[in-house]
Motif scaffolding. Structure first.
Motif, PDB file in Angstrom:
ATOM      1  N   ILE A 181       0.845  -1.190   0.000  1.00 42.85           N
ATOM      2  CA  ILE A 181       0.000   0.000   0.000  1.00 42.85           C
ATOM      3  C   ILE A 181       0.884   1.245   0.000  1.00 42.85           C
ATOM      4  O   ILE A 181       1.851   1.325   0.763  1.00 42.85           O
ATOM      5  CB  ILE A 181      -0.935   0.014   1.224  1.00 42.85           C
ATOM      6  N   THR A 182       0.576   2.201  -0.861  1.00 36.86           N
ATOM      7  CA  THR A 182       1.285   3.469  -0.874  1.00 36.86           C
ATOM      8  C   THR A 182       0.736   4.339   0.248  1.00 36.86           C
ATOM      9  O   THR A 182      -0.447   4.685   0.247  1.00 36.86           O
ATOM     10  CB  THR A 182       1.111   4.179  -2.224  1.00 36.86           C
ATOM     11  N   VAL A 183       1.590   4.666   1.222  1.00 38.77           N
ATOM     12  CA  VAL A 183       1.149   5.355   2.429  1.00 38.77           C
ATOM     13  C   VAL A 183       1.676   6.791   2.457  1.00 38.77           C
ATOM     14  O   VAL A 183       2.869   7.028   2.253  1.00 38.77           O
ATOM     15  CB  VAL A 183       1.633   4.614   3.694  1.00 38.77           C
ATOM     16  N   THR A 184       0.776   7.727   2.702  1.00 39.54           N
ATOM     17  CA  THR A 184       1.159   9.091   3.038  1.00 39.54           C
ATOM     18  C   THR A 184       1.060   9.204   4.555  1.00 39.54           C
ATOM     19  O   THR A 184      -0.042   9.149   5.116  1.00 39.54           O
ATOM     20  CB  THR A 184       0.239  10.118   2.365  1.00 39.54           C
ATOM     21  N   ALA A 185       2.210   9.310   5.209  1.00 33.18           N
ATOM     22  CA  ALA A 185       2.269   9.310   6.670  1.00 33.18           C
ATOM     23  C   ALA A 185       2.405  10.741   7.167  1.00 33.18           C
ATOM     24  O   ALA A 185       3.390  11.413   6.874  1.00 33.18           O
ATOM     25  CB  ALA A 185       3.438   8.463   7.147  1.00 33.18           C
ATOM     26  N   THR A 186       1.422  11.211   7.928  1.00 32.08           N
ATOM     27  CA  THR A 186       1.445  12.568   8.446  1.00 32.08           C
ATOM     28  C   THR A 186       1.743  12.546   9.939  1.00 32.08           C
ATOM     29  O   THR A 186       1.255  11.669  10.674  1.00 32.08           O
ATOM     30  CB  THR A 186       0.113  13.288   8.189  1.00 32.08           C
ATOM     31  N   GLU A 187       2.531  13.508  10.387  1.00 29.47           N
ATOM     32  CA  GLU A 187       2.948  13.565  11.793  1.00 29.47           C
ATOM     33  C   GLU A 187       3.393  14.998  12.089  1.00 29.47           C
ATOM     34  O   GLU A 187       4.199  15.563  11.349  1.00 29.47           O
ATOM     35  CB  GLU A 187       4.092  12.580  12.041  1.00 29.47           C
ATOM     36  N   PRO A 188       2.874  15.619  13.158  1.00 30.53           N
ATOM     37  CA  PRO A 188       3.237  17.013  13.425  1.00 30.53           C
ATOM     38  C   PRO A 188       4.596  17.203  14.086  1.00 30.53           C
ATOM     39  O   PRO A 188       5.168  18.298  14.009  1.00 30.53           O
ATOM     40  CB  PRO A 188       2.119  17.485  14.359  1.00 30.53           C
ATOM     41  N   ASP A 189       5.126  16.165  14.732  1.00 25.88           N
ATOM     42  CA  ASP A 189       6.371  16.330  15.486  1.00 25.88           C
ATOM     43  C   ASP A 189       7.581  16.020  14.612  1.00 25.88           C
ATOM     44  O   ASP A 189       7.708  14.905  14.101  1.00 25.88           O
ATOM     45  CB  ASP A 189       6.366  15.399  16.704  1.00 25.88           C
ATOM     46  N   PRO A 190       8.495  16.963  14.408  1.00 22.67           N
ATOM     47  CA  PRO A 190       9.624  16.730  13.506  1.00 22.67           C
ATOM     48  C   PRO A 190      10.569  15.622  13.973  1.00 22.67           C
ATOM     49  O   PRO A 190      11.144  14.909  13.150  1.00 22.67           O
ATOM     50  CB  PRO A 190      10.342  18.090  13.462  1.00 22.67           C
ATOM     51  N   SER A 191      10.723  15.445  15.271  1.00 20.77           N
ATOM     52  CA  SER A 191      11.614  14.393  15.776  1.00 20.77           C
ATOM     53  C   SER A 191      11.028  13.013  15.526  1.00 20.77           C
ATOM     54  O   SER A 191      11.743  12.074  15.162  1.00 20.77           O
ATOM     55  CB  SER A 191      11.883  14.597  17.267  1.00 20.77           C
ATOM     56  N   MET A 192       9.733  12.876  15.728  1.00 23.44           N
ATOM     57  CA  MET A 192       9.081  11.599  15.439  1.00 23.44           C
ATOM     58  C   MET A 192       9.166  11.303  13.944  1.00 23.44           C
ATOM     59  O   MET A 192       9.435  10.166  13.527  1.00 23.44           O
ATOM     60  CB  MET A 192       7.622  11.644  15.895  1.00 23.44           C
ATOM     61  N   LEU A 193       8.950  12.332  13.130  1.00 21.14           N
ATOM     62  CA  LEU A 193       8.997  12.151  11.684  1.00 21.14           C
ATOM     63  C   LEU A 193      10.404  11.769  11.225  1.00 21.14           C
ATOM     64  O   LEU A 193      10.569  10.936  10.328  1.00 21.14           O
ATOM     65  CB  LEU A 193       8.542  13.441  11.003  1.00 21.14           C
ATOM     66  N   ALA A 194      11.420  12.347  11.850  1.00 21.61           N
ATOM     67  CA  ALA A 194      12.800  12.002  11.503  1.00 21.61           C
ATOM     68  C   ALA A 194      13.079  10.538  11.826  1.00 21.61           C
ATOM     69  O   ALA A 194      13.759   9.841  11.060  1.00 21.61           O
ATOM     70  CB  ALA A 194      13.771  12.905  12.257  1.00 21.61           C
ATOM     71  N   GLU A 195      12.544  10.062  12.942  1.00 20.97           N
ATOM     72  CA  GLU A 195      12.720   8.652  13.308  1.00 20.97           C
ATOM     73  C   GLU A 195      12.004   7.755  12.304  1.00 20.97           C
ATOM     74  O   GLU A 195      12.527   6.710  11.888  1.00 20.97           O
ATOM     75  CB  GLU A 195      12.191   8.411  14.717  1.00 20.97           C
ATOM     76  N   LEU A 196      10.807   8.145  11.889  1.00 25.80           N
ATOM     77  CA  LEU A 196      10.057   7.393  10.884  1.00 25.80           C
ATOM     78  C   LEU A 196      10.852   7.292   9.584  1.00 25.80           C
ATOM     79  O   LEU A 196      10.934   6.227   8.968  1.00 25.80           O
ATOM     80  CB  LEU A 196       8.705   8.070  10.645  1.00 25.80           C
ATOM     81  N   ASN A 197      11.456   8.398   9.180  1.00 21.61           N
ATOM     82  CA  ASN A 197      12.180   8.424   7.902  1.00 21.61           C
ATOM     83  C   ASN A 197      13.402   7.508   7.878  1.00 21.61           C
ATOM     84  O   ASN A 197      13.865   7.126   6.800  1.00 21.61           O
ATOM     85  CB  ASN A 197      12.588   9.856   7.567  1.00 21.61           C
ATOM     86  N   LYS A 198      13.909   7.138   9.041  1.00 25.33           N
ATOM     87  CA  LYS A 198      15.076   6.248   9.088  1.00 25.33           C
ATOM     88  C   LYS A 198      14.767   4.871   8.510  1.00 25.33           C
ATOM     89  O   LYS A 198      15.666   4.208   7.984  1.00 25.33           O
ATOM     90  CB  LYS A 198      15.555   6.073  10.537  1.00 25.33           C
ATOM     91  N   SER A 199      13.507   4.448   8.617  1.00 28.77           N
ATOM     92  CA  SER A 199      13.169   3.089   8.193  1.00 28.77           C
ATOM     93  C   SER A 199      11.966   3.037   7.258  1.00 28.77           C
ATOM     94  O   SER A 199      11.398   1.973   7.043  1.00 28.77           O
ATOM     95  CB  SER A 199      12.885   2.215   9.425  1.00 28.77           C
ATOM     96  N   ALA A 200      11.589   4.172   6.694  1.00 29.68           N
ATOM     97  CA  ALA A 200      10.401   4.194   5.834  1.00 29.68           C
ATOM     98  C   ALA A 200      10.669   3.503   4.508  1.00 29.68           C
ATOM     99  O   ALA A 200      11.654   3.817   3.834  1.00 29.68           O
ATOM    100  CB  ALA A 200       9.961   5.633   5.590  1.00 29.68           C
TER     101      ALA A 200
END
Length: 254
Positions: free
Chosen positions: A60-79
């Motif tokens: 599934i192509t996922v658009t992941a939204t998150e307001p916190d930049p630190s959480m988003l940075a952690e997500l991007n490590k393994s996306a």
């Protein structure tokens, strides 16, 4: 509530490390309910990507939204490659692009109730599926649970997030199913439970507590005192129940 909602960024790495992920049984439940292939999904409050990976790794192509930049940075490590990340709160999203699935993993209670469901419906394709899932991590042994409750009491009366609409814990239909049933935008509201029991070390359980918003609101010194006292009453390993309560609904056809 907003302060609690935005308290996770400082512990983003711990959140990724100590929070349980989501099993394939959850994906199967959502896809069975959908009853048709789901190609695109929008995630509300994606955090570090625990649920993002579950859906993306199954095509599934996922658009992941998150307001916190630190959480988003952690997500991007393994996306995975089929994940697009957007720094935004749910209330900042604008309708336009629509998705076959919109979901929130242990995050919907942080959204504002005003126009919640009209906004959600506007993000879905006709007959698209909404899913919300999450649930408390609880100690399975009542004696250990009582010891932890007593140890925590000088610092926190409770570490729970209360039901946003005041639904009692013993009601058959829990929030957000209660709101979805009242919404004119959704039909076929269902509630299901994915049973889960896990074992973790005492330090890992305290690590999990370090990601719970109620503790994060304590002053740093009090917070550490609470962790130390709780650690002192735990056995070496603990069993936890981490059942996932799932709510599903379908956008009403226009």
């Amino acid at each position: 509530m907003s302060a609690r909602a935005l308290s996770f960024g400082a512990i983003a790495e711990a959140y990724e490390w100590f929070r349980p992920g989501y099993p394939k049984e959850l994906l199967d439940l959502v896809m069975t309910y959908a009853g048709r292939p789901v190609r695109t999904a929008l995630e509300i409050g994606a955090g570090t990507g625990k649920a993002t990976r579950l859906f993306a790794e199954h095509g599934i192509t996922v658009t992941a939204t998150e307001p916190d930049p630190s959480m988003l940075a952690e997500l991007n490590k393994s996306a995975p490659a089929n994940v697009r990340t957007v720094r935004a709160a749910f209330e900042d999203l604008r309708s336009g692009e629509t998705y076959g699935l919109v979901y929130a993993a242990a995050a919907l209670h942080w959204t504002r109730p005003e126009e919640r469901w009209s906004r959600m419906a506007a993000l879905l394709e006709p007959a698209g599926v909404f899913a919300s899932f999450g649930g408390p991590v609880q100690l399975a042994d009542p004696a250990v649970e009582e010891s932890v409750r007593a140890a925590r009491a000088p610092f926190l009366e409770s570490d729970d997030v209360p039901s946003p609409d005041g639904t009692a814990p013993d009601e058959a239909m829990q929030w957000p199913g209660t709101e979805l049933r009242r919404s004119p935008f959704f039909v076929d509201v269902q509630q299901a439970v994915v049973k889960r029991r896990l074992t973790m070390s005492a330090p890992d359980y305290v690590g999990y507590l370090s990601t719970v918003s109620a503790y994060l609101q304590l002053p740093r010194s009090r917070r550490q005192q609470a962790y130390d006292v709780i650690m002192g009453v735990l056995p070496e390993t603990v069993e936890i129940t981490a059942d996932i309560i799932v709510h599903l609904a379908r956008r009403r056809a226009e």
